[in-house]
Design an enzyme around this catalytic site. Structure first.
Site, mmCIF file in Angstrom:
data_model
loop_
_atom_site.group_PDB
_atom_site.id
_atom_site.type_symbol
_atom_site.label_atom_id
_atom_site.label_comp_id
_atom_site.label_asym_id
_atom_site.label_seq_id
_atom_site.Cartn_x
_atom_site.Cartn_y
_atom_site.Cartn_z
ATOM 1 N N CYS A 20 -0.427 4.005 2.338
ATOM 2 C CA CYS A 20 -0.188 3.752 3.766
ATOM 3 C C CYS A 20 1.258 4.005 4.150
ATOM 4 C CB CYS A 20 -0.534 2.307 4.110
ATOM 5 S SG CYS A 20 -2.144 1.761 3.567
ATOM 6 N N ASP A 21 2.195 3.549 3.320
ATOM 7 C CA ASP A 21 3.591 3.478 3.742
ATOM 8 C C ASP A 21 4.552 4.362 2.957
ATOM 9 O OD1 ASP A 21 2.777 1.557 5.583
ATOM 10 O OD2 ASP A 21 3.089 -0.083 4.164
ATOM 11 N N CYS A 59 0.838 -1.198 0.000
ATOM 12 C CA CYS A 59 0.000 0.000 0.000
ATOM 13 C C CYS A 59 0.871 1.246 0.000
ATOM 14 C CB CYS A 59 -0.920 0.007 1.226
ATOM 15 S SG CYS A 59 -1.923 1.499 1.380
#
Length: 318
Positions: free
Chosen positions: A142-143, A139
Site C-alpha cells: 500500500c505505502d 502494508c
C-alpha cells in the site's frame, strides 16, 4: 429474530476474504439461504498483495485481481454478499439460533462461519499510534511507493517482515530490518536473499523505543536488547518511514465466549472447521492452522461451508 422481520438465514458467513468467498461458493452448491458480510473490502488482506505466484492455476496474478475473481464467481453463482459490519454474535440456548448484531439491526441464522481473518499486530513503541499512516505503516504494497528514494525501517524477523523488506527495496534507497532477537525466523531462502541484497541492512538484538516528530516523525530511538543501551537518530521530516510486521491478531473477539482459543487468540477447530459450539464454524487465518496462505484459507472455506450444510442436513456430495 431476523433483521427487518427477515426469515432466519441458513448461514451467515462473517468475512469476505478467500475463506469467506469460497464458503459462499460452496454454500450455493448446497442451495443454502446464506449471506456473506464483509466490513472493509472483499478479499481481506489478500487485496494488499501485489504479487501472487503460489495460487494454483493463476500464476503471476495480484491480490486485487484474485479477490475480485472470487467475489464475482460467488455472485455469479447467486451468492448474496454485502458490505456490513458484525459487532456481536450470540446463540440462543433455547433453539440454537444465532443472532448477529450489525449497525442496521440483527440477523438471525441457523449456522455461522467466522472467516474474519487477522489484523496487523502493533509493535508497541511510543509514537506508533500517533504516526500510524503518517510515517508508520503495516502494508508495504500500500505505502511502499511513498518512500521512493528514502530510508525505511522494517520491524520484525519472520517471513512477512523479510519478504516485505525485500519488496521495499524496489522503492527505498536503504532498508534497515530491525530484529529484536539475535537471529531471523524467516525461511532460509528468504534470509539468504536479504543477505545478498545490497540495499538491506539487518540490526539484530534491536528494538525501536520511540518515534518523535511533528506531523511526520523526525527522531527514532533504538534500544540494544543485549546491553540496554539506547541510541537516537534524527532525520529530516518525511525522509524515512517505519513498517511493522510482527504478526497478526485474529479477529476472534466476536465469538470469544463461544469457542476455545489458543494462547495467541486463534480459534481451535476440528478438521471439519467446527468449534465447540454447534453450528459455529471458523475458517482461514482466524483459526489455529499450521499454514496461513490464500490456498489454505480457500480450502478451509470449502470445508466449513460443507460442514455447515451437513449440520443443517444438506451436505454436498462429491
Amino acid at each position: 429474530m431476523g433483521s427487518n422481520n427477515q426469515q432466519v438465514k441458513d448461514l451467515v458467513i462473517v468475512g469476505g476474504g478467500p475463506a469467506g468467498l469460497t464458503a459462499a461458493i460452496y454454500a450455493q452448491r448446497s442451495l443454502l439461504d446464506a449471506v456473506t458480510l464483509e466490513q472493509e473490502a472483499f478479499g481481506g488482506q489478500t487485496i494488499l498483495t501485489s504479487e501472487i505466484d503460489n495460487y494454483p492455476g493463476l500464476p503471476h496474478t495480484d491480490g486485487y485481481t484474485l479477490s475480485e475473481a472470487m467475489r464475482s464467481q460467488a455472485v455469479d453463482l447467486g451468492a448474496e454478499v454485502r458490505m456490513e459490519q458484525v459487532t456481536g454474535i450470540s446463540r440462543s440456548d433455547e433453539d440454537g439460533i444465532f443472532s448477529l448484531r450489525t449497525p442496521d439491526g440483527e440477523i438471525a441464522a441457523k449456522s455461522v462461519i467466522l472467516a474474519g481473518g487477522a489484523t496487523p499486530r502493533r509493535a508497541g513503541f511510543d509514537g506508533e499510534e500517533k504516526f500510524a499512516s503518517h510515517g508508520v505503516s503495516y502494508c508495504a504494497t500500500c505505502d511502499g511507493m511513498f518512500y521512493r528514494g528514502k530510508r525505511v525501517y522494517v520491524v520484525g524477523g519472520g517471513n512477512s517482515a523479510a519478504e516485505e523488506a525485500l519488496f521495499l527495496t524496489r522503492f527505498a534507497n536503504e532498508v534497515i530490518l530491525i530484529v529484536r532477537k539475535g537471529h531471523l525466523r524467516a525461511q532460509a531462502a528468504v534470509a539468504q536473499e536479504l543477505e545478498e541484497n545490497e540495499k538491506v541492512t539487518v540490526r539484530y538484538l534491536t528494538s525501536i523505543v520511540s518515534l518523535e516528530g511533528g506531523e511526520l516523525p523526525t527522531t527514532i530511538t533504538f534500544r540494544n536488547n543485549e546491553t540496554g543501551e539506547t541510541t537516537v537518530e534524527t532525520y529530516e521530516e518525511g525522509s524515512f518511514g517505519v513498517f511493522v510486521f510482527v504478526g497478526r491478531v485474529p479477529a476472534s473477539q466476536l465469538v470469544s465466549g463461544l469457542v476455545e482459543l489458543d494462547p495467541s487468540g486463534y480459534i481451535l477447530t476440528d478438521e471439519r472447521m467446527a468449534t465447540r459450539t454447534p453450528g459455529l464454524f471458523a475458517a482461514g487465518d482466524v483459526r489455529k492452522t499450521p499454514l496461513r496462505q490464500i490456498v489454505t484459507a480457500a480450502a478451509d472455506g470449502a470445508v466449513a461451508a460443507n460442514s455447515a450444510a451437513a449440520y443443517l442436513g444438506r451436505p454436498v456430495e462429491g
